[in-house]
Design a protein around this motif. Structure first.
Motif, PDB file in Angstrom:
ATOM      1  N   UNK A 154       0.831  -1.210   0.000  1.00 35.18           N
ATOM      2  CA  UNK A 154       0.000   0.000   0.000  1.00 35.18           C
ATOM      3  C   UNK A 154       0.859   1.251   0.000  1.00 35.18           C
ATOM      4  N   UNK A 155       1.943   1.239   0.746  1.00 37.07           N
ATOM      5  CA  UNK A 155       2.819   2.405   0.789  1.00 37.07           C
ATOM      6  C   UNK A 155       3.484   2.636  -0.560  1.00 37.07           C
TER       7      UNK A 155
ATOM      8  N   UNK B  22      -1.590  13.480  -1.664  1.00 33.06           N
ATOM      9  CA  UNK B  22      -2.641  12.899  -0.815  1.00 33.06           C
ATOM     10  C   UNK B  22      -2.499  11.380  -0.785  1.00 33.06           C
ATOM     11  N   UNK B  23      -2.225  10.787  -1.931  1.00 34.83           N
ATOM     12  CA  UNK B  23      -2.009   9.341  -1.987  1.00 34.83           C
ATOM     13  C   UNK B  23      -0.836   8.913  -1.127  1.00 34.83           C
ATOM     14  N   UNK B  24       0.249   9.681  -1.170  1.00 34.87           N
ATOM     15  CA  UNK B  24       1.417   9.356  -0.340  1.00 34.87           C
ATOM     16  C   UNK B  24       1.081   9.438   1.144  1.00 34.87           C
TER      17      UNK B  24
ATOM     18  N   UNK C 153       1.149   6.374   3.907  1.00 34.77           N
ATOM     19  CA  UNK C 153       1.855   6.401   5.182  1.00 34.77           C
ATOM     20  C   UNK C 153       0.901   6.034   6.325  1.00 34.77           C
ATOM     21  N   UNK C 154      -0.312   6.539   6.268  1.00 35.51           N
ATOM     22  CA  UNK C 154      -1.299   6.189   7.289  1.00 35.51           C
ATOM     23  C   UNK C 154      -1.615   4.698   7.263  1.00 35.51           C
ATOM     24  N   UNK C 155      -1.721   4.127   6.072  1.00 37.54           N
ATOM     25  CA  UNK C 155      -1.972   2.692   5.959  1.00 37.54           C
ATOM     26  C   UNK C 155      -0.808   1.895   6.533  1.00 37.54           C
ATOM     27  N   UNK C 156       0.403   2.358   6.281  1.00 38.17           N
ATOM     28  CA  UNK C 156       1.585   1.675   6.801  1.00 38.17           C
ATOM     29  C   UNK C 156       1.613   1.744   8.322  1.00 38.17           C
ATOM     30  N   UNK C 157       1.276   2.891   8.879  1.00 42.23           N
ATOM     31  CA  UNK C 157       1.222   3.038  10.337  1.00 42.23           C
ATOM     32  C   UNK C 157       0.117   2.147  10.908  1.00 42.23           C
TER      33      UNK C 157
END
Length: 161
Positions: A67-68, A135-137, A141-145
């Motif tokens: 995802x990241x 915004x995608x980046x 990052x939120x998905x990775x966290x």
């Protein structure tokens, strides 16, 4: 120092570096986090951790990394970016690796903007595609966290239940 304690200490160091890596793009956060969790399970002789749980943790790490990696590209694509902008985002991300944190953040953005400008010669549209990439980046990052937190919670749940 008992060798088991040393292994747990090393596992804790890997987990902490992995957690830092979920925010700092220069570190492979999720693989290091998984390595630390696996090392703790190994040092414990797998008494608290099953292979199934470790498989789930590995899957979460892989999902978070995917995802990241795709987030900026997906952000640009969702906005309807041209193929040149998508390639620009990808190339900008790779080139940005050489310039540390600013390059990792600005590389995909600038690459997408340059690619969209080359495709359509519209500065406003290129800026919009660049913002969609940014915004995608951020969402990546939120998905990775989120995956990192799910890994920690899954590990804690398996350890203490």
């Amino acid at each position: 120092m008992d060798t088991t304690i040393a292994w747990f200490f090393l596992a804790a160091i890997l987990v902490l570096i992995g957690l830092a890596g979920t925010i700092l793009p220069a570190l492979p956060g999720l693989p290091l986090l998984f390595a630390g969790l696996w090392l703790a399970a190994w040092a414990d002789g797998y008494q608290h951790m099953s292979g199934t749980t470790l498989g789930w943790l590995a899957g979460l790490a892989a999902l978070g990394m995917a995802m990241d990696a795709l987030a900026g590209w997906l952000g640009a694509r969702a906005y309807g970016a041209s193929k040149q902008a998508l390639w620009g985002s990808l190339i900008g991300g790779v080139v940005g690796l050489w310039f540390g944190l600013p390059g990792l953040l600005l590389g995909p953005l600038l690459g997408a903007v340059a690619g969209e400008w080359l495709a359509r010669r519209d500065a406003w549209r290129a800026g919009q595609v660049g913002m969609a990439t940014l915004v995608g980046l951020a969402l990546g990052m939120l998905a990775k966290i989120g995956c990192a937190l799910a890994m920690l919670l899954g590990f804690a749940w398996a350890w203490w239940t």
